[in-house]
Enzyme design. Structure first.
Site, PDB file in Angstrom:
ATOM      1  N   SER A  37       0.856  -1.190   0.000  1.00  0.00           N
ATOM      2  CA  SER A  37       0.000   0.000   0.000  1.00  0.00           C
ATOM      3  C   SER A  37       0.896   1.245   0.000  1.00  0.00           C
ATOM      4  O   SER A  37       1.843   1.326   0.779  1.00  0.00           O
ATOM      5  CB  SER A  37      -0.869  -0.027   1.266  1.00  0.00           C
ATOM      6  OG  SER A  37      -1.627   1.154   1.339  1.00  0.00           O
ATOM      7  N   GLY A  38       0.628   2.163  -0.901  1.00  0.00           N
ATOM      8  CA  GLY A  38       1.437   3.378  -0.979  1.00  0.00           C
ATOM      9  C   GLY A  38       2.696   3.239  -1.817  1.00  0.00           C
ATOM     10  O   GLY A  38       3.477   4.188  -1.934  1.00  0.00           O
ATOM     11  N   SER A  39       2.890   2.075  -2.443  1.00  0.00           N
ATOM     12  CA  SER A  39       4.107   1.908  -3.260  1.00  0.00           C
ATOM     13  C   SER A  39       3.999   2.711  -4.561  1.00  0.00           C
ATOM     14  O   SER A  39       5.012   3.023  -5.191  1.00  0.00           O
ATOM     15  CB  SER A  39       4.374   0.429  -3.550  1.00  0.00           C
ATOM     16  OG  SER A  39       3.268  -0.163  -4.199  1.00  0.00           O
ATOM     17  N   LYS A  41       1.162   2.113  -7.022  1.00  0.00           N
ATOM     18  CA  LYS A  41       0.433   1.392  -8.069  1.00  0.00           C
ATOM     19  C   LYS A  41      -0.630   2.250  -8.757  1.00  0.00           C
ATOM     20  O   LYS A  41      -0.648   2.376  -9.981  1.00  0.00           O
ATOM     21  CB  LYS A  41      -0.250   0.136  -7.473  1.00  0.00           C
ATOM     22  CG  LYS A  41       0.715  -0.840  -6.827  1.00  0.00           C
ATOM     23  CD  LYS A  41      -0.010  -2.032  -6.200  1.00  0.00           C
ATOM     24  CE  LYS A  41      -0.937  -1.697  -5.058  1.00  0.00           C
ATOM     25  NZ  LYS A  41      -0.284  -1.128  -3.859  1.00  0.00           N
ATOM     26  N   SER A  42      -1.533   2.821  -7.955  1.00  0.00           N
ATOM     27  CA  SER A  42      -2.659   3.550  -8.560  1.00  0.00           C
ATOM     28  C   SER A  42      -2.208   4.829  -9.241  1.00  0.00           C
ATOM     29  O   SER A  42      -2.728   5.196 -10.307  1.00  0.00           O
ATOM     30  CB  SER A  42      -3.723   3.859  -7.503  1.00  0.00           C
ATOM     31  OG  SER A  42      -4.409   2.675  -7.180  1.00  0.00           O
ATOM     32  N   SER A 109      -2.384  -7.392  -3.823  1.00  0.00           N
ATOM     33  CA  SER A 109      -2.270  -8.825  -4.162  1.00  0.00           C
ATOM     34  C   SER A 109      -0.996  -9.429  -3.575  1.00  0.00           C
ATOM     35  O   SER A 109      -0.059  -9.744  -4.307  1.00  0.00           O
ATOM     36  CB  SER A 109      -2.374  -9.078  -5.668  1.00  0.00           C
ATOM     37  OG  SER A 109      -2.094  -7.974  -6.476  1.00  0.00           O
TER      38      SER A 109
END
Ligand code: ADP
Length: 201
Positions: A37-39, A41-42, A109
């Site tokens: 989370s927070g890497s 991706k989005s 994932s």
């Protein structure tokens, strides 16, 4: 799970996947982005979607915003719910692929098992894993949604990277290093990979 007894899949489609793909000069494919989370991706997924769309391609991002708030709003973050979340995302991806779309999936994932489940549902010819890398410390310092502070304070259980595992993919199509490259560089890198594998004109 196999189809229930009284469901009969129709195979005589009048519009084929190939026709849909050729309309947009592309090959449908799922680019499955995983990472903490927070890497990033989005953020990267949305930039890439914008770039491909601007070039006339049919592309969609599937992420927490449009999946966890809708079709998967009844799921949490237990091991079982994470697996069910990914199973449904994979099935939705498969539908978009049959509609000729380039699908950019942005979900933590966390385990290889869960990503293999997605690959099995979608089919390995139509599936590529993208690893979005940033260390736990970097993600915690970004803390985009304030989740790391809560998790470290013990207010969130099963938090990936803290008390729930993340398996680094062993052979991703590419790794995007968001600690050492800018958003623009990462988006350009993924766009180039997608163009070289999915764009046919
Ligand atoms: P995720 O979807 O993996 O949970 P987000 O995209 O929501 O992550 O958040 C990533 C955060 O990190 C954003 O605030 C973004 O601006 C920041 N960031 C810094 N460098 C990068 C980079 N190279 N790529 C993507 N995001 C980055």
């Amino acid at each position: 799970m196999s189809a229930p007894d009284n469901i009969f899949p129709m195979h005589d489609q009048l519009v084929t996947r190939q026709e849909r793909e050729s309309l947009a000069s592309q090959r449908a494919h799922a680019y499955w982005m995983c990472g903490l989370s927070g890497s990033g991706k989005s953020t990267i997924a949305k930039r890439v979607e914008r770039r491909l769309f601007a070039d006339g391609h049919r592309v969609i991002v599937l992420d927490g915003d449009n999946i966890r708030s809708g079709i998967n709003s009844n799921l949490g973050f237990s091991t079982e719910d994470r697996a069910e979340n990914i199973r449904r995302v994979a099935e939705v991806s498969k539908l978009f692929i049959s509609a000729g779309f380039i699908v950019i999936v942005s979900f933590i994932s966390p385990t290889q098992e869960i990503r293999d489940l997605a690959r099995d549902i979608i089919g390995s010819d139509d599936f590529s894993e993208i690893y979005v890398h940033a260390t736990f410390e970097t993600c915690a310092s970004r803390d985009v949604k304030g989740l790391y502070a809560k998790a470290i304070a013990g207010e969130i259980k099963n938090f990936t990277g803290l008390d729930s595992p993340f398996d680094i993919p062993s052979s991703p199509l590419i790794t995007l290093d968001t600690e050492n490259q800018s958003v623009d560089q990462c988006a350009a890198e993924l766009t180039a990979v997608i163009k070289s594998t999915s764009i046919t004109r």
